[in-house]
Write a protein that holds these residues in place. Structure first.
Motif, PDB file in Angstrom:
ATOM      1  N   VAL A  80      19.929 120.133 -18.175  1.00 30.12           N
ATOM      2  CA  VAL A  80      19.449 121.449 -18.591  1.00 30.12           C
ATOM      3  C   VAL A  80      20.697 122.240 -18.740  1.00 30.12           C
ATOM      4  CG1 VAL A  80      17.888 122.563 -18.877  1.00 30.12           C
ATOM      5  CG2 VAL A  80      16.879 120.219 -17.938  1.00 30.12           C
ATOM      6  N   ILE A  81      20.592 122.652 -20.122  1.00 33.38           N
ATOM      7  CA  ILE A  81      21.796 123.568 -20.485  1.00 33.38           C
ATOM      8  C   ILE A  81      21.093 124.288 -21.009  1.00 33.38           C
ATOM      9  CG2 ILE A  81      23.355 123.874 -21.205  1.00 33.38           C
ATOM     10  CD1 ILE A  81      24.941 121.425 -20.468  1.00 33.38           C
ATOM     11  N   ILE A  82      20.887 125.651 -21.082  1.00 33.95           N
ATOM     12  CA  ILE A  82      20.123 126.564 -21.551  1.00 33.95           C
ATOM     13  C   ILE A  82      21.543 127.620 -22.745  1.00 33.95           C
ATOM     14  CG2 ILE A  82      19.118 129.371 -21.145  1.00 33.95           C
ATOM     15  CD1 ILE A  82      18.053 128.073 -18.726  1.00 33.95           C
ATOM     16  N   THR A  83      20.810 127.479 -23.600  1.00 32.37           N
ATOM     17  CA  THR A  83      22.074 128.001 -24.680  1.00 32.37           C
ATOM     18  C   THR A  83      21.160 129.102 -25.484  1.00 32.37           C
ATOM     19  OG1 THR A  83      21.151 126.587 -26.325  1.00 32.37           O
ATOM     20  CG2 THR A  83      23.185 125.954 -24.799  1.00 32.37           C
ATOM     21  N   PHE A  84      21.437 129.686 -26.856  1.00 28.52           N
ATOM     22  CA  PHE A  84      20.401 130.657 -26.941  1.00 28.52           C
ATOM     23  C   PHE A  84      20.594 130.878 -28.444  1.00 28.52           C
ATOM     24  CE2 PHE A  84      22.574 132.127 -22.775  1.00 28.52           C
ATOM     25  CZ  PHE A  84      22.070 132.803 -22.648  1.00 28.52           C
ATOM     26  N   GLU A  85      19.448 131.070 -29.298  1.00 37.06           N
ATOM     27  CA  GLU A  85      18.692 131.892 -30.443  1.00 37.06           C
ATOM     28  C   GLU A  85      20.396 132.078 -31.046  1.00 37.06           C
ATOM     29  OE1 GLU A  85      15.868 133.683 -31.218  1.00 37.06           O
ATOM     30  OE2 GLU A  85      14.287 131.841 -30.012  1.00 37.06           O
ATOM     31  N   GLN A  86      20.137 131.762 -32.335  1.00 39.02           N
ATOM     32  CA  GLN A  86      22.292 132.183 -33.035  1.00 39.02           C
ATOM     33  C   GLN A  86      22.913 131.635 -33.094  1.00 39.02           C
ATOM     34  OE1 GLN A  86      19.089 133.075 -35.791  1.00 39.02           O
ATOM     35  NE2 GLN A  86      21.253 133.170 -36.605  1.00 39.02           N
ATOM     36  N   SER A  87      23.440 130.965 -31.717  1.00 38.81           N
ATOM     37  CA  SER A  87      24.390 130.905 -31.138  1.00 38.81           C
ATOM     38  C   SER A  87      25.373 129.024 -31.905  1.00 38.81           C
ATOM     39  CB  SER A  87      24.261 129.988 -30.070  1.00 38.81           C
ATOM     40  OG  SER A  87      23.217 128.649 -29.751  1.00 38.81           O
ATOM     41  N   PHE A  88      26.296 129.688 -32.240  1.00 36.84           N
ATOM     42  CA  PHE A  88      27.183 128.651 -33.105  1.00 36.84           C
ATOM     43  C   PHE A  88      28.149 127.675 -32.003  1.00 36.84           C
ATOM     44  CE2 PHE A  88      30.028 126.094 -35.469  1.00 36.84           C
ATOM     45  CZ  PHE A  88      29.276 124.843 -36.134  1.00 36.84           C
ATOM     46  N   HIS A  89      27.719 126.591 -31.326  1.00 38.69           N
ATOM     47  CA  HIS A  89      28.611 125.735 -30.441  1.00 38.69           C
ATOM     48  C   HIS A  89      29.615 123.712 -31.615  1.00 38.69           C
ATOM     49  CE1 HIS A  89      27.447 128.149 -27.377  1.00 38.69           C
ATOM     50  NE2 HIS A  89      25.821 128.273 -27.692  1.00 38.69           N
ATOM     51  N   GLY A  90      29.045 123.575 -32.563  1.00 38.14           N
ATOM     52  CA  GLY A  90      30.226 122.820 -33.265  1.00 38.14           C
ATOM     53  C   GLY A  90      28.615 121.784 -33.934  1.00 38.14           C
ATOM     54  N   ALA A 106      29.797 119.792 -16.890  1.00 38.12           N
ATOM     55  CA  ALA A 106      28.525 120.578 -16.490  1.00 38.12           C
ATOM     56  C   ALA A 106      27.208 119.837 -16.117  1.00 38.12           C
ATOM     57  CB  ALA A 106      28.423 121.702 -17.388  1.00 38.12           C
ATOM     58  N   ARG A 107      27.005 118.233 -16.635  1.00 38.49           N
ATOM     59  CA  ARG A 107      26.111 117.714 -15.908  1.00 38.49           C
ATOM     60  C   ARG A 107      26.916 116.763 -14.929  1.00 38.49           C
ATOM     61  NH1 ARG A 107      22.369 115.512 -21.127  1.00 38.49           N
ATOM     62  NH2 ARG A 107      21.927 114.482 -19.528  1.00 38.49           N
ATOM     63  N   LYS A 108      28.453 116.522 -15.023  1.00 42.48           N
ATOM     64  CA  LYS A 108      27.927 115.537 -14.395  1.00 42.48           C
ATOM     65  C   LYS A 108      28.254 116.015 -12.956  1.00 42.48           C
ATOM     66  CE  LYS A 108      31.500 111.451 -13.738  1.00 42.48           C
ATOM     67  NZ  LYS A 108      31.885 111.440 -12.108  1.00 42.48           N
ATOM     68  N   ALA A 113      33.214 118.166 -24.184  1.00 45.44           N
ATOM     69  CA  ALA A 113      33.239 118.172 -22.801  1.00 45.44           C
ATOM     70  C   ALA A 113      33.241 118.677 -21.375  1.00 45.44           C
ATOM     71  CB  ALA A 113      35.399 118.017 -22.837  1.00 45.44           C
ATOM     72  N   ALA A 114      32.858 120.465 -22.225  1.00 46.36           N
ATOM     73  CA  ALA A 114      32.388 121.699 -20.779  1.00 46.36           C
ATOM     74  C   ALA A 114      30.586 120.271 -20.586  1.00 46.36           C
ATOM     75  CB  ALA A 114      31.859 122.448 -21.736  1.00 46.36           C
ATOM     76  N   GLU A 123      36.602 124.109  -8.429  1.00 45.58           N
ATOM     77  CA  GLU A 123      35.797 122.926  -8.175  1.00 45.58           C
ATOM     78  C   GLU A 123      35.593 121.956  -8.759  1.00 45.58           C
ATOM     79  OE1 GLU A 123      35.702 126.408  -7.979  1.00 45.58           O
ATOM     80  OE2 GLU A 123      35.333 127.467  -6.666  1.00 45.58           O
ATOM     81  N   LEU A 124      35.335 122.141  -9.812  1.00 36.92           N
ATOM     82  CA  LEU A 124      34.566 120.971 -10.890  1.00 36.92           C
ATOM     83  C   LEU A 124      36.302 119.668 -10.785  1.00 36.92           C
ATOM     84  CD1 LEU A 124      33.914 123.428 -13.425  1.00 36.92           C
ATOM     85  CD2 LEU A 124      32.147 122.048 -11.987  1.00 36.92           C
ATOM     86  N   PHE A 125      37.282 120.518 -10.553  1.00 41.88           N
ATOM     87  CA  PHE A 125      38.307 118.928 -10.683  1.00 41.88           C
ATOM     88  C   PHE A 125      37.885 117.950 -10.343  1.00 41.88           C
ATOM     89  CE2 PHE A 125      42.495 117.119  -9.137  1.00 41.88           C
ATOM     90  CZ  PHE A 125      42.955 116.736 -10.188  1.00 41.88           C
ATOM     91  N   GLN A 126      37.322 117.406  -9.479  1.00 37.44           N
ATOM     92  CA  GLN A 126      36.693 115.974  -8.381  1.00 37.44           C
ATOM     93  C   GLN A 126      36.321 115.642  -9.512  1.00 37.44           C
ATOM     94  OE1 GLN A 126      38.652 114.259  -6.580  1.00 37.44           O
ATOM     95  NE2 GLN A 126      40.146 116.558  -5.889  1.00 37.44           N
ATOM     96  N   SER A 127      35.114 115.875 -10.345  1.00 36.51           N
ATOM     97  CA  SER A 127      33.860 115.355 -11.274  1.00 36.51           C
ATOM     98  C   SER A 127      34.796 115.319 -12.486  1.00 36.51           C
ATOM     99  CB  SER A 127      33.160 116.895 -11.648  1.00 36.51           C
ATOM    100  OG  SER A 127      32.283 117.154 -10.104  1.00 36.51           O
ATOM    101  N   PHE A 128      35.711 115.839 -12.625  1.00 34.42           N
ATOM    102  CA  PHE A 128      36.965 115.004 -14.009  1.00 34.42           C
ATOM    103  C   PHE A 128      37.965 114.113 -13.794  1.00 34.42           C
ATOM    104  CE2 PHE A 128      36.278 116.492 -18.618  1.00 34.42           C
ATOM    105  CZ  PHE A 128      34.525 115.661 -18.673  1.00 34.42           C
ATOM    106  N   GLY A 129      37.445 113.203 -13.279  1.00 34.99           N
ATOM    107  CA  GLY A 129      38.583 111.599 -13.017  1.00 34.99           C
ATOM    108  C   GLY A 129      38.831 111.130 -13.614  1.00 34.99           C
ATOM    109  N   PRO A 130      40.065 110.356 -13.384  1.00 32.39           N
ATOM    110  CA  PRO A 130      40.107 109.034 -14.678  1.00 32.39           C
ATOM    111  C   PRO A 130      38.932 108.396 -14.922  1.00 32.39           C
ATOM    112  CG  PRO A 130      41.819 108.598 -12.367  1.00 32.39           C
ATOM    113  CD  PRO A 130      40.553 110.125 -12.147  1.00 32.39           C
ATOM    114  N   GLY A 131      38.699 107.812 -16.366  1.00 33.25           N
ATOM    115  CA  GLY A 131      37.994 107.228 -16.910  1.00 33.25           C
ATOM    116  C   GLY A 131      36.945 108.315 -17.581  1.00 33.25           C
ATOM    117  N   THR A 132      36.296 109.520 -16.919  1.00 28.43           N
ATOM    118  CA  THR A 132      35.559 110.041 -17.317  1.00 28.43           C
ATOM    119  C   THR A 132      35.077 110.610 -18.604  1.00 28.43           C
ATOM    120  OG1 THR A 132      36.927 111.917 -15.792  1.00 28.43           O
ATOM    121  CG2 THR A 132      34.941 110.600 -14.956  1.00 28.43           C
TER     122      THR A 132
END
Length: 383
Positions: free
Chosen positions: A114-124, A106-108, A101-102, A252-261
């Motif tokens: 592009v999203i920067i992440t890090f070596e040795q990370s775990f996100h799922g 962020a992209r929407k 969801a995050a 600030e992000l509220f409007q970017s996650f409207g119905p159906g997104t």
């Protein structure tokens, strides 16, 4: 012969019940559970308040579609966002779902990819979260992954600055990389990252799936740093053992996650929300968090007194601690299990300690004694 896919390297112990920090197997043997289901049972096993709330809620309503209003979700969202940079929540079922969801939000919102992440990370282990994860062992064997992630070394300022351009929507990180070795963010790196996000208009996503809900001694781990997240993700300890995940975001992000997104069938169901609300009501009390901090200091002091600094280094925060060993730790964990202490790895050379936040000082003493005995016996054997 088994009817299960063998995608887990299961241990031979069959646990059948638990109370607090103690779990019992089918042969009647008790263990100190310093895994907490990998940071999940934040209030220990079968906590009386959680048992009661499940009983009450199960007699009223188990599930209702998210097409209908949910005052209970509103209450939980308000509690999670109170006195934070966040104003809204989305509820789901797991940490991987919260991270998906995050990533979508962020992209929407930024209209960048592009999203920067890090070596040795775990996100799922879902496809987007796996693509974000900086561990080859998690990613390999699945063919081409999503190309919109730039994975760079953790705490490397030069690499961070070089990775940023006009296509970057967000930076995604863990304040403490739990699965990757209990690696903590460097304060100077955290300051640089904060400054860059502000100056470049980049969103900051903090994965608090393992570190959130009191695990590090504050509500959220980012509160112990200069980091100013736009989004955080939660799961594990939020439900105290009942499946629930959450994404918190700024106004600030509220409007970017409207119905159906975005959506979920089971996310934020009445049972999960009732349990999570009870967990938060207990854990977010100042006295409780101070006790977590005190237990952490006590555990660290006991480990330092029992283990040689030349052989072992201790890192982490709160009740998420890692013990780095010179040798691989799998055999140590097996020996500790035999002696009645359940532990989990964080990479080949790190023992991770994740007791329930309700662990007692006596149980800490017992756990350190077992671990020290195992490690000392190994050292003597090698010598």
């Amino acid at each position: 012969m088994t009817s299960l896919f063998q995608n887990y390297a299961r241990r031979s112990v069959h646990l059948v019940k638990g109370r607090g920090t103690i779990v019992t197997d089918d042969k009647g043997k008790d263990y100190l559970d310093f895994t907490s289901g990998i940071a999940v049972v934040s209030l220990g096993h079968a906590h009386h308040a959680l048992v009661e709330v499940v009983k009450r809620q199960s007699e009223k309503l188990w599930h209702v579609s998210n097409l209908f209003e949910s005052p209970e979700q509103e209450l939980l969202a308000a509690k999670l966002t109170e006195d934070t940079p966040f104003s809204h929540a989305f509820f789901c079922n797991s940490g991987a779902e919260a991270n998906e969801a995050a990533i979508k939000l962020a992209r929407k919102h930024t209209k960048k990819n592009v999203i920067i992440t890090f070596e040795q990370s775990f996100h799922g282990r879902t496809f987007g979260a796996m693509s974000a994860t900086g561990q080859v062992k998690v990613r390999e064997g699945f063919g081409p992954l999503l190309e919109s992630f730039r994975i760079i070394p953790y705490n490397d300022a030069q690499q961070l600055e070089a990775a940023i351009d006009g296509d970057v929507a967000a930076i995604m990180l863990e304040v403490i990389q739990g699965e990757g070795g209990v690696n903590q963010i460097d304060p100077d790196f955290a300051q640089l990252l904060t400054d860059l996000c502000k100056s470049k208009g980049i969103l900051l996503i903090i994965d608090e799936v393992q570190t959130g809900i009191g695990r590090t001694g504050t509500r959220y781990a980012y509160e112990q740093t200069v980091l100013e997240p736009d989004i955080i993700t939660l799961a594990k300890g939020l439900g105290g053992g009942f499946p629930i995940g959450a994404m918190l975001g700024s106004s600030e992000l509220f409007q970017s996650f409207g119905p159906g997104t975005h959506g979920t069938t089971f996310g934020g169901n009445p049972l999960a929300v009732a349990v999570a609300q009870t967990v938060v009501d207990i854990v977010f009390k100042k006295k409780f968090l101070l006790e977590v901090e005190d237990k952490s200091n006590y555990l660290i002091e006991k480990l330092q007194a029992s283990l040689s600094k030349d052989q072992y280094s201790i890192r982490g925060a709160g009740l998420l601690l890692g013990i780095e060993c010179r040798d691989e730790v799998q055999s140590f964990i097996q020996q500790a299990e035999t002696a009645g202490l359940l532990l989990v790895q964080a990479g080949a050379n790190v023992i991770r300690m994740l007791p329930p936040l309700t662990v007692t000082y006596e149980e800490i003493d017992q756990a350190v004694d077992i671990l020290a005995t195992v490690l000392l016996a190994e050292k003597v054997a090698v010598t």
